[in-house]
Design a protein around this motif. Sequence first.
Motif, PDB file in Angstrom:
ATOM      1  N   GLU A   1      48.292  59.211 -15.217  1.00 49.27           N
ATOM      2  CA  GLU A   1      49.491  59.207 -16.062  1.00 49.27           C
ATOM      3  C   GLU A   1      50.298  60.465 -15.767  1.00 49.27           C
ATOM      4  OE1 GLU A   1      49.965  58.034 -20.510  1.00 49.27           O
ATOM      5  OE2 GLU A   1      49.759  60.219 -20.464  1.00 49.27           O
ATOM      6  N   MET A   2      51.576  60.302 -15.582  1.00 47.91           N
ATOM      7  CA  MET A   2      52.475  61.417 -15.308  1.00 47.91           C
ATOM      8  C   MET A   2      53.525  61.473 -16.424  1.00 47.91           C
ATOM      9  SD  MET A   2      54.766  62.029 -11.869  1.00 47.91           S
ATOM     10  CE  MET A   2      53.315  62.100 -10.811  1.00 47.91           C
ATOM     11  N   ARG A   3      53.679  62.667 -17.034  1.00 49.98           N
ATOM     12  CA  ARG A   3      54.681  62.839 -18.088  1.00 49.98           C
ATOM     13  C   ARG A   3      55.821  63.684 -17.534  1.00 49.98           C
ATOM     14  NH1 ARG A   3      50.913  64.315 -23.382  1.00 49.98           N
ATOM     15  NH2 ARG A   3      49.381  62.654 -23.033  1.00 49.98           N
ATOM     16  N   ILE A   4      57.003  63.078 -17.558  1.00 48.00           N
ATOM     17  CA  ILE A   4      58.183  63.753 -17.020  1.00 48.00           C
ATOM     18  C   ILE A   4      59.200  63.920 -18.148  1.00 48.00           C
ATOM     19  CG2 ILE A   4      60.086  63.598 -15.369  1.00 48.00           C
ATOM     20  CD1 ILE A   4      58.256  61.924 -13.589  1.00 48.00           C
ATOM     21  N   SER A   5      59.642  65.152 -18.340  1.00 43.63           N
ATOM     22  CA  SER A   5      60.653  65.396 -19.375  1.00 43.63           C
ATOM     23  C   SER A   5      62.014  65.595 -18.726  1.00 43.63           C
ATOM     24  CB  SER A   5      60.290  66.630 -20.205  1.00 43.63           C
ATOM     25  OG  SER A   5      60.277  67.794 -19.390  1.00 43.63           O
ATOM     26  N   VAL A   6      63.027  65.054 -19.385  1.00 42.77           N
ATOM     27  CA  VAL A   6      64.418  65.289 -18.988  1.00 42.77           C
ATOM     28  C   VAL A   6      65.145  65.666 -20.266  1.00 42.77           C
ATOM     29  CG1 VAL A   6      66.482  64.370 -17.889  1.00 42.77           C
ATOM     30  CG2 VAL A   6      64.225  63.508 -17.204  1.00 42.77           C
ATOM     31  N   GLY A   7      65.380  66.961 -20.442  1.00 43.88           N
ATOM     32  CA  GLY A   7      65.927  67.426 -21.706  1.00 43.88           C
ATOM     33  C   GLY A   7      64.947  67.126 -22.825  1.00 43.88           C
ATOM     34  N   GLU A   8      65.404  66.421 -23.842  1.00 47.48           N
ATOM     35  CA  GLU A   8      64.535  66.081 -24.971  1.00 47.48           C
ATOM     36  C   GLU A   8      63.805  64.750 -24.770  1.00 47.48           C
ATOM     37  OE1 GLU A   8      66.970  66.055 -28.423  1.00 47.48           O
ATOM     38  OE2 GLU A   8      67.193  68.252 -28.495  1.00 47.48           O
ATOM     39  N   GLU A   9      64.130  64.044 -23.691  1.00 44.80           N
ATOM     40  CA  GLU A   9      63.502  62.737 -23.456  1.00 44.80           C
ATOM     41  C   GLU A   9      62.211  62.901 -22.650  1.00 44.80           C
ATOM     42  OE1 GLU A   9      64.548  60.160 -24.940  1.00 44.80           O
ATOM     43  OE2 GLU A   9      66.448  60.999 -25.640  1.00 44.80           O
ATOM     44  N   LEU A  10      61.213  62.106 -23.000  1.00 45.87           N
ATOM     45  CA  LEU A  10      59.920  62.146 -22.319  1.00 45.87           C
ATOM     46  C   LEU A  10      59.653  60.773 -21.723  1.00 45.87           C
ATOM     47  CD1 LEU A  10      57.579  64.110 -21.775  1.00 45.87           C
ATOM     48  CD2 LEU A  10      56.459  63.204 -23.835  1.00 45.87           C
ATOM     49  N   ILE A  11      59.362  60.753 -20.431  1.00 44.95           N
ATOM     50  CA  ILE A  11      59.135  59.491 -19.713  1.00 44.95           C
ATOM     51  C   ILE A  11      57.701  59.478 -19.193  1.00 44.95           C
ATOM     52  CG2 ILE A  11      59.848  58.072 -17.753  1.00 44.95           C
ATOM     53  CD1 ILE A  11      62.615  59.482 -18.009  1.00 44.95           C
ATOM     54  N   TYR A  12      57.016  58.367 -19.417  1.00 48.03           N
ATOM     55  CA  TYR A  12      55.632  58.220 -18.968  1.00 48.03           C
ATOM     56  C   TYR A  12      55.584  57.276 -17.766  1.00 48.03           C
ATOM     57  CZ  TYR A  12      54.284  60.191 -23.500  1.00 48.03           C
ATOM     58  OH  TYR A  12      54.125  61.016 -24.596  1.00 48.03           O
ATOM     59  N   LEU A  13      54.933  57.733 -16.709  1.00 47.88           N
ATOM     60  CA  LEU A  13      54.671  56.883 -15.546  1.00 47.88           C
ATOM     61  C   LEU A  13      53.160  56.733 -15.400  1.00 47.88           C
ATOM     62  CD1 LEU A  13      57.147  58.385 -12.907  1.00 47.88           C
ATOM     63  CD2 LEU A  13      57.550  56.485 -14.482  1.00 47.88           C
ATOM     64  N   THR A  14      52.717  55.514 -15.171  1.00 50.57           N
ATOM     65  CA  THR A  14      51.280  55.282 -15.001  1.00 50.57           C
ATOM     66  C   THR A  14      51.021  54.633 -13.657  1.00 50.57           C
ATOM     67  OG1 THR A  14      51.417  53.137 -16.099  1.00 50.57           O
ATOM     68  CG2 THR A  14      50.878  55.035 -17.481  1.00 50.57           C
ATOM     69  N   GLY A  15      49.836  54.849 -13.164  1.00 50.88           N
ATOM     70  CA  GLY A  15      49.472  54.279 -11.879  1.00 50.88           C
ATOM     71  C   GLY A  15      47.981  54.090 -11.760  1.00 50.88           C
ATOM     72  N   GLU A  16      47.605  53.278 -10.798  1.00 48.52           N
ATOM     73  CA  GLU A  16      46.192  53.010 -10.572  1.00 48.52           C
ATOM     74  C   GLU A  16      45.939  52.890  -9.078  1.00 48.52           C
ATOM     75  OE1 GLU A  16      42.957  50.066 -12.583  1.00 48.52           O
ATOM     76  OE2 GLU A  16      44.680  49.075 -11.675  1.00 48.52           O
ATOM     77  N   SER A  17      44.858  53.447  -8.629  1.00 51.33           N
ATOM     78  CA  SER A  17      44.451  53.306  -7.235  1.00 51.33           C
ATOM     79  C   SER A  17      42.957  53.022  -7.196  1.00 51.33           C
ATOM     80  CB  SER A  17      44.781  54.575  -6.434  1.00 51.33           C
ATOM     81  OG  SER A  17      44.136  55.697  -7.008  1.00 51.33           O
ATOM     82  N   ILE A  18      42.523  52.314  -6.188  1.00 52.38           N
ATOM     83  CA  ILE A  18      41.124  51.909  -6.074  1.00 52.38           C
ATOM     84  C   ILE A  18      40.366  52.910  -5.207  1.00 52.38           C
ATOM     85  CG2 ILE A  18      39.550  50.091  -5.330  1.00 52.38           C
ATOM     86  CD1 ILE A  18      41.272  49.398  -7.778  1.00 52.38           C
ATOM     87  N   ILE A  19      39.291  53.436  -5.774  1.00 51.17           N
ATOM     88  CA  ILE A  19      38.431  54.371  -5.036  1.00 51.17           C
ATOM     89  C   ILE A  19      37.323  53.610  -4.330  1.00 51.17           C
ATOM     90  CG2 ILE A  19      36.843  56.332  -5.283  1.00 51.17           C
ATOM     91  CD1 ILE A  19      38.485  57.159  -7.749  1.00 51.17           C
ATOM     92  N   ASN A  20      36.704  52.671  -5.055  1.00 54.50           N
ATOM     93  CA  ASN A  20      35.646  51.847  -4.473  1.00 54.50           C
ATOM     94  C   ASN A  20      35.890  50.396  -4.879  1.00 54.50           C
ATOM     95  OD1 ASN A  20      33.077  51.755  -2.974  1.00 54.50           O
ATOM     96  ND2 ASN A  20      32.262  50.966  -4.894  1.00 54.50           N
ATOM     97  N   GLU A  21      35.964  49.502  -3.912  1.00 51.04           N
ATOM     98  CA  GLU A  21      36.385  48.120  -4.185  1.00 51.04           C
ATOM     99  C   GLU A  21      35.435  47.361  -5.101  1.00 51.04           C
ATOM    100  OE1 GLU A  21      38.937  45.870  -0.966  1.00 51.04           O
ATOM    101  OE2 GLU A  21      37.086  46.659  -0.091  1.00 51.04           O
ATOM    102  N   GLY A  22      34.152  47.430  -4.850  1.00 47.43           N
ATOM    103  CA  GLY A  22      33.196  46.683  -5.653  1.00 47.43           C
ATOM    104  C   GLY A  22      33.520  45.200  -5.652  1.00 47.43           C
ATOM    105  N   TYR A  23      33.605  44.586  -6.838  1.00 47.68           N
ATOM    106  CA  TYR A  23      33.809  43.138  -6.938  1.00 47.68           C
ATOM    107  C   TYR A  23      35.165  42.694  -6.390  1.00 47.68           C
ATOM    108  CZ  TYR A  23      36.990  43.677 -10.909  1.00 47.68           C
ATOM    109  OH  TYR A  23      38.056  43.999 -11.709  1.00 47.68           O
TER     110      TYR A  23
END
Length: 715
Positions: free
Chosen positions: A408-430
């Motif tokens: 999760e990345m939190r980016i502020s622009v002035g008083e506004e707060l924007i959340y960016l989320t992401g996912e990456s696979i480390i081990n594939e498994g199933y």
Amino acid sequence: MKLIIAEKPSLAKNIATALKVSKVKNGYIEGNGYIISWAFGHLFSLKNVDDYLGEKKKWNEVNLPFIPTEFEFMLKQDKKTKKTDSEVKKQFETLKSLANRKDVTEIVNCGDADREGQIIIDIILKQIRTNKKVTRLWLPEQTEDTIISSMQNIKDNKEYLNLYNEGIARTYIDWLMGINLTRYVSLKSNSIFPCGRVLIPIVKYIYDRDIARDNFVEEKYLILESKSKVLDQTINLSLKDIKYSLDNKEKAIEKANLLNKEKAFVKCITSKEVTKKPTKLFSLSKLQSKLSKEQNISFSKSLPIIQKLYEGGFITYPRTNTEYLAENEKSKVQTLISNLNKSLNLNLAFKDSKSIFDNSKIESHSAIIPTTKIPKDLKGLDKIVYDIILNRFISNFYDEECIAKKSEMRISVGEELIYLTGESIINEGYLKMEPERINNKLPNLTKYQEFDVKFIVSEKKTTIPKKVTESELANFLKNPFKNTKLDEEIEAMNEENDTDDYKSILNGIEIGTEATRTGIIQNAKLYKYITQDKQYFSIEPKGILLIELLDKLKIELYKEKTVVFSMIQKQVYKGTKKIDDVIAAVSDELNTIINRENIEVNSLIENSSEIINNVKSKSKEIIGYCPRCNYPIYENSKAFNCSNYKGGCKFALWKEDKFFTSRGKKITKAIATTLLNNNSVAVYKLKSKSGKEYNALFTLIDDGENIKFETKFIN
């Protein structure tokens, strides 16, 4: 001597093979201390109104609601002649003769392992009126090992009395509702409008969605978006939660200008490793939904394929509403895992997990899984369906965890707060067996990094509701009061919600059953209430008229009322209500509907007469669905053709196909329908070159270009 009565000839054959019974007689197989015979599914059906009255009467001559003093069954009739089906009558006489043989000391009910299978054989036995010992052979799968072991654990048939009562209750409800409402609505409208307890909510659900689409008014609004270049990457930022009307565009521009004076600032970046869990095992509707979404295999097309795999002994009993296994199946699963590891060179490990084994979420059948009988020569759709079931099982027992990094990345622009989320696979498994698309990758930024923003005012618009899909309709019928937008991943993460789902199912809060829904949806199409294009449903003019008629007549048998009857039915299974209670409840509802102050619908019908005429003149009977592209098959003077011919599909079953004409037969509508729906058809009284008559089972084999038929001789 034990007489085993199987629900279908295919099951009887599998039992005979397992028990080494090989002497084929006329309508049964005998040997090794057993007689094995069969039904053809339902040999009996409830009598119709004229049978109870003892004479044929016009619908308007019969007082409604029609409630029989006592329900009675009769041998099924031929749909065309309306006379007792000769083949059905012959097989019943065979069963009756076998049951009364002096050397038969025990009769084994081997209907399919469900409510419907229970009543099919029990009704036959009640008509035979035998007082011999009756036991129950319950087969969760049709492998030889399971048949042999289950024969050692057969139970007294009386232990399944509540299951029988529930099945009979459902049969009575559907007969009473279907007969009375169809006659009442049809008489009021002067046109045939088939009605049913499950049919009505299906049509209503599709009607409501299409009416919402028709009434949809597009609304435009404004949001602020920024695209910034940071080195070689584009950073997209959006203030989705702040919306402006078109009238407030100046205010939006002012806000954008204010933000553009600021710099974006990466306040923090958090990451954690999580173990991703595979999606649960399959219930029938979940399996059909996946096949519809990902393979474009419709529910009507997938059901016979799934049933065929079960009858072949490759998968467990499919008509189940749960995604869990019973706790007493752990040793069976361990054996299956061992076999799969050896035969397919896999790396599976047994997992004693509550997310897999949970008795509290099983009514009578466990989830669909493969059996120890591994197929070697499946092709086409059969292989696709089997592999999906196999891969889901493998995913749940794969001996390698699927590790993902969620950030999760939190980016502020002035008083506004924007959340960016992401996912990456480390081990594939199933994910090696069931890949998932991972698109939401985070931008490559570091903590405390700053960059310029360029917010602009973007115009957006609300989107029209989507057409009802097969999987969405299945979810609605399974739990009509649940938020159907929840997908499988959300369900898998939310155990409490999952528990509530199964409490609802076990209490009867569902419409129809896994076994019957596909057929009723097909009926809705047959009656011209709805149509289907690939996986999407649409309401038709006659379907709109049906709902308008029901509303006008104050017949509110939509999801709320239908679920009430489902719950009563479930109470019969639990023994807290009797069948008479069910009949009384349905009778009260029908009396309320029919004995209301006379309601006229003439104006509605007059305005809609053109619809009725168009339906009658333009309607085409759907013979089946194309095995190549899943479009409807229609009949013409020479063949049964795919309707997607303009799209390039050349599939056709020619009525005078040489393969059939050389055997003294043509491909009739009945043969074509059975071939397209079941992939196989039994044809009787064929003629060999020498003129001798014989019977055969023909299986349709289509390689995408040519059609062939595989032949098996049968008695």
